[in-house]
Design a protein around this motif. Structure first.
Motif, PDB file in Angstrom:
ATOM      1  N   VAL A  19      60.123  32.393   9.655  1.00 35.04           N
ATOM      2  CA  VAL A  19      60.146  33.835   9.530  1.00 35.04           C
ATOM      3  C   VAL A  19      60.766  34.249   8.101  1.00 35.04           C
ATOM      4  O   VAL A  19      61.890  33.823   7.924  1.00 35.04           O
ATOM      5  CB  VAL A  19      60.842  34.700  10.544  1.00 35.04           C
ATOM      6  N   THR A  20      60.209  35.041   7.393  1.00 35.33           N
ATOM      7  CA  THR A  20      60.583  35.558   6.161  1.00 35.33           C
ATOM      8  C   THR A  20      60.393  37.154   5.858  1.00 35.33           C
ATOM      9  O   THR A  20      59.490  37.496   6.863  1.00 35.33           O
ATOM     10  CB  THR A  20      59.866  34.937   4.697  1.00 35.33           C
ATOM     11  N   PHE A  21      60.976  37.772   5.154  1.00 36.34           N
ATOM     12  CA  PHE A  21      60.701  39.195   5.102  1.00 36.34           C
ATOM     13  C   PHE A  21      61.318  39.628   3.696  1.00 36.34           C
ATOM     14  O   PHE A  21      62.117  39.118   3.035  1.00 36.34           O
ATOM     15  CB  PHE A  21      61.685  39.958   6.279  1.00 36.34           C
ATOM     16  N   GLY A  22      60.573  40.608   3.167  1.00 31.05           N
ATOM     17  CA  GLY A  22      60.723  41.111   2.095  1.00 31.05           C
ATOM     18  C   GLY A  22      59.873  42.447   1.868  1.00 31.05           C
ATOM     19  O   GLY A  22      59.248  42.682   2.578  1.00 31.05           O
ATOM     20  N   HIS A  23      59.823  42.714   0.642  1.00 38.81           N
ATOM     21  CA  HIS A  23      59.123  44.000   0.222  1.00 38.81           C
ATOM     22  C   HIS A  23      57.673  43.508  -0.524  1.00 38.81           C
ATOM     23  O   HIS A  23      57.567  42.285  -1.333  1.00 38.81           O
ATOM     24  CB  HIS A  23      59.660  44.788  -0.880  1.00 38.81           C
ATOM     25  N   ASP A  24      56.533  44.043  -0.450  1.00 42.73           N
ATOM     26  CA  ASP A  24      55.353  43.653  -0.911  1.00 42.73           C
ATOM     27  C   ASP A  24      55.257  44.566  -2.159  1.00 42.73           C
ATOM     28  O   ASP A  24      56.167  45.022  -2.636  1.00 42.73           O
ATOM     29  CB  ASP A  24      54.128  44.046  -0.039  1.00 42.73           C
ATOM     30  N   LEU A  25      54.005  44.347  -2.967  1.00 45.80           N
ATOM     31  CA  LEU A  25      53.827  44.891  -4.152  1.00 45.80           C
ATOM     32  C   LEU A  25      53.983  46.488  -4.374  1.00 45.80           C
ATOM     33  O   LEU A  25      54.321  46.867  -5.183  1.00 45.80           O
ATOM     34  CB  LEU A  25      52.604  44.592  -5.007  1.00 45.80           C
ATOM     35  N   GLY A  27      56.101  47.758  -2.217  1.00 49.50           N
ATOM     36  CA  GLY A  27      57.332  48.286  -1.789  1.00 49.50           C
ATOM     37  C   GLY A  27      57.683  48.423  -0.394  1.00 49.50           C
ATOM     38  O   GLY A  27      58.783  48.914   0.042  1.00 49.50           O
ATOM     39  N   ASP A  28      56.696  48.128   0.409  1.00 47.02           N
ATOM     40  CA  ASP A  28      56.604  48.079   1.851  1.00 47.02           C
ATOM     41  C   ASP A  28      57.193  46.828   2.508  1.00 47.02           C
ATOM     42  O   ASP A  28      57.133  45.790   2.125  1.00 47.02           O
ATOM     43  CB  ASP A  28      55.154  48.279   2.531  1.00 47.02           C
ATOM     44  N   LEU A  29      58.268  46.988   3.728  1.00 47.46           N
ATOM     45  CA  LEU A  29      58.897  46.093   4.120  1.00 47.46           C
ATOM     46  C   LEU A  29      57.846  45.090   4.624  1.00 47.46           C
ATOM     47  O   LEU A  29      57.034  45.634   5.573  1.00 47.46           O
ATOM     48  CB  LEU A  29      59.992  46.493   4.945  1.00 47.46           C
ATOM     49  N   VAL A  30      57.884  43.942   4.793  1.00 53.76           N
ATOM     50  CA  VAL A  30      56.717  42.980   5.484  1.00 53.76           C
ATOM     51  C   VAL A  30      57.615  41.917   6.200  1.00 53.76           C
ATOM     52  O   VAL A  30      58.436  41.191   5.580  1.00 53.76           O
ATOM     53  CB  VAL A  30      55.824  42.525   4.484  1.00 53.76           C
ATOM     54  N   LEU A  31      57.140  41.522   7.273  1.00 53.33           N
ATOM     55  CA  LEU A  31      57.549  40.317   7.748  1.00 53.33           C
ATOM     56  C   LEU A  31      56.655  39.089   8.007  1.00 53.33           C
ATOM     57  O   LEU A  31      55.544  39.549   8.462  1.00 53.33           O
ATOM     58  CB  LEU A  31      58.008  40.604   9.421  1.00 53.33           C
ATOM     59  N   THR A  32      56.774  38.144   7.726  1.00 61.24           N
ATOM     60  CA  THR A  32      55.795  37.052   7.473  1.00 61.24           C
ATOM     61  C   THR A  32      56.173  35.942   8.578  1.00 61.24           C
ATOM     62  O   THR A  32      57.292  35.337   8.186  1.00 61.24           O
ATOM     63  CB  THR A  32      55.684  36.538   5.957  1.00 61.24           C
ATOM     64  N   ARG A  33      55.354  35.594   9.451  1.00 59.12           N
ATOM     65  CA  ARG A  33      55.441  34.426  10.057  1.00 59.12           C
ATOM     66  C   ARG A  33      54.870  33.005   9.808  1.00 59.12           C
ATOM     67  O   ARG A  33      53.241  33.238   9.523  1.00 59.12           O
ATOM     68  CB  ARG A  33      55.200  34.579  11.616  1.00 59.12           C
ATOM     69  N   SER A  34      55.352  31.982   9.725  1.00 53.22           N
ATOM     70  CA  SER A  34      54.650  30.718   9.416  1.00 53.22           C
ATOM     71  C   SER A  34      54.944  29.870  10.288  1.00 53.22           C
ATOM     72  O   SER A  34      55.829  29.946  10.779  1.00 53.22           O
ATOM     73  CB  SER A  34      54.888  30.235   7.885  1.00 53.22           C
ATOM     74  N   TRP A  35      53.888  29.010  10.646  1.00 54.78           N
ATOM     75  CA  TRP A  35      53.987  27.522  11.460  1.00 54.78           C
ATOM     76  C   TRP A  35      53.183  26.801  11.445  1.00 54.78           C
ATOM     77  O   TRP A  35      52.200  26.988  10.723  1.00 54.78           O
ATOM     78  CB  TRP A  35      54.042  28.241  13.023  1.00 54.78           C
ATOM     79  N   GLY A  36      53.587  25.406  11.759  1.00 53.94           N
ATOM     80  CA  GLY A  36      52.611  24.198  11.554  1.00 53.94           C
ATOM     81  C   GLY A  36      53.114  23.182  12.250  1.00 53.94           C
ATOM     82  O   GLY A  36      54.159  23.316  12.889  1.00 53.94           O
ATOM     83  N   GLN A  48      53.028  41.176   8.880  1.00 54.13           N
ATOM     84  CA  GLN A  48      53.171  42.514   9.249  1.00 54.13           C
ATOM     85  C   GLN A  48      53.847  43.520   8.718  1.00 54.13           C
ATOM     86  O   GLN A  48      55.093  43.121   8.383  1.00 54.13           O
ATOM     87  CB  GLN A  48      53.162  42.219  10.921  1.00 54.13           C
ATOM     88  N   PRO A  49      53.414  44.570   8.352  1.00 54.00           N
ATOM     89  CA  PRO A  49      54.499  45.623   8.067  1.00 54.00           C
ATOM     90  C   PRO A  49      55.522  45.996   9.062  1.00 54.00           C
ATOM     91  O   PRO A  49      55.303  46.040  10.343  1.00 54.00           O
ATOM     92  CB  PRO A  49      53.450  46.772   7.917  1.00 54.00           C
ATOM     93  N   VAL A  50      56.724  46.549   8.693  1.00 52.54           N
ATOM     94  CA  VAL A  50      57.695  47.060   9.651  1.00 52.54           C
ATOM     95  C   VAL A  50      58.094  48.182   8.969  1.00 52.54           C
ATOM     96  O   VAL A  50      58.180  48.534   7.659  1.00 52.54           O
ATOM     97  CB  VAL A  50      58.740  46.031   9.785  1.00 52.54           C
ATOM     98  N   ASP A  51      58.505  49.232   9.670  1.00 52.54           N
ATOM     99  CA  ASP A  51      58.679  50.411   9.190  1.00 52.54           C
ATOM    100  C   ASP A  51      60.334  50.910   8.745  1.00 52.54           C
ATOM    101  O   ASP A  51      60.421  51.700   8.020  1.00 52.54           O
ATOM    102  CB  ASP A  51      58.588  51.762  10.205  1.00 52.54           C
ATOM    103  N   SER A  52      61.102  49.700   9.378  1.00 54.25           N
ATOM    104  CA  SER A  52      62.682  50.222   9.036  1.00 54.25           C
ATOM    105  C   SER A  52      63.279  48.987   9.105  1.00 54.25           C
ATOM    106  O   SER A  52      62.762  48.024   9.850  1.00 54.25           O
ATOM    107  CB  SER A  52      63.148  51.177  10.133  1.00 54.25           C
ATOM    108  N   ALA A  53      64.646  48.920   9.015  1.00 59.87           N
ATOM    109  CA  ALA A  53      65.397  47.601   8.963  1.00 59.87           C
ATOM    110  C   ALA A  53      65.841  47.624  10.468  1.00 59.87           C
ATOM    111  O   ALA A  53      65.978  46.559  11.002  1.00 59.87           O
ATOM    112  CB  ALA A  53      66.876  47.732   7.945  1.00 59.87           C
TER     113      ALA A  53
END
Length: 78
Positions: A19-25, A27-36, A48-53
């Motif tokens: 799981v990583t998180f940061g801002h997209d281009l 400036g919206d906060l985004v949570l990214t899940r990756s698996w394999g 997925q976008p998230v609205d707040s910390a």
């Protein structure tokens, strides 16, 4: 970033989940899940976008509990 691994030696299955998180281009906060599967190039991911910390912290708690239930162990936090 949070990173988990799961090893099932009897079935020769070795999986990872990150799981990583940061801002997209925009400036919206985004949570990214990756698996394999470990040792394979293919992987899946979902953003997925998230609205707040506070919402981000809640999602990280939920995801951590889900990974634990499924037998994953935290390998790295960074």
């Amino acid at each position: 970033m949070l990173y988990w691994e799961k090893h099932d030696h009897d079935k020769n299955r070795h999986s990872w989940y990150a799981v990583t998180f940061g801002h997209d281009l925009l400036g919206d906060l985004v949570l990214t899940r990756s698996w394999g599967s470990l040792g394979r190039r293919s992987r899946q991911h979902r953003k997925q976008p998230v609205d707040s910390a506070d919402e981000l912290r809640a999602w990280l708690q939920i995801i951590g509990e889900e990974r634990e239930v499924h037998g994953y162990a935290v390998v790295a936090v960074g």
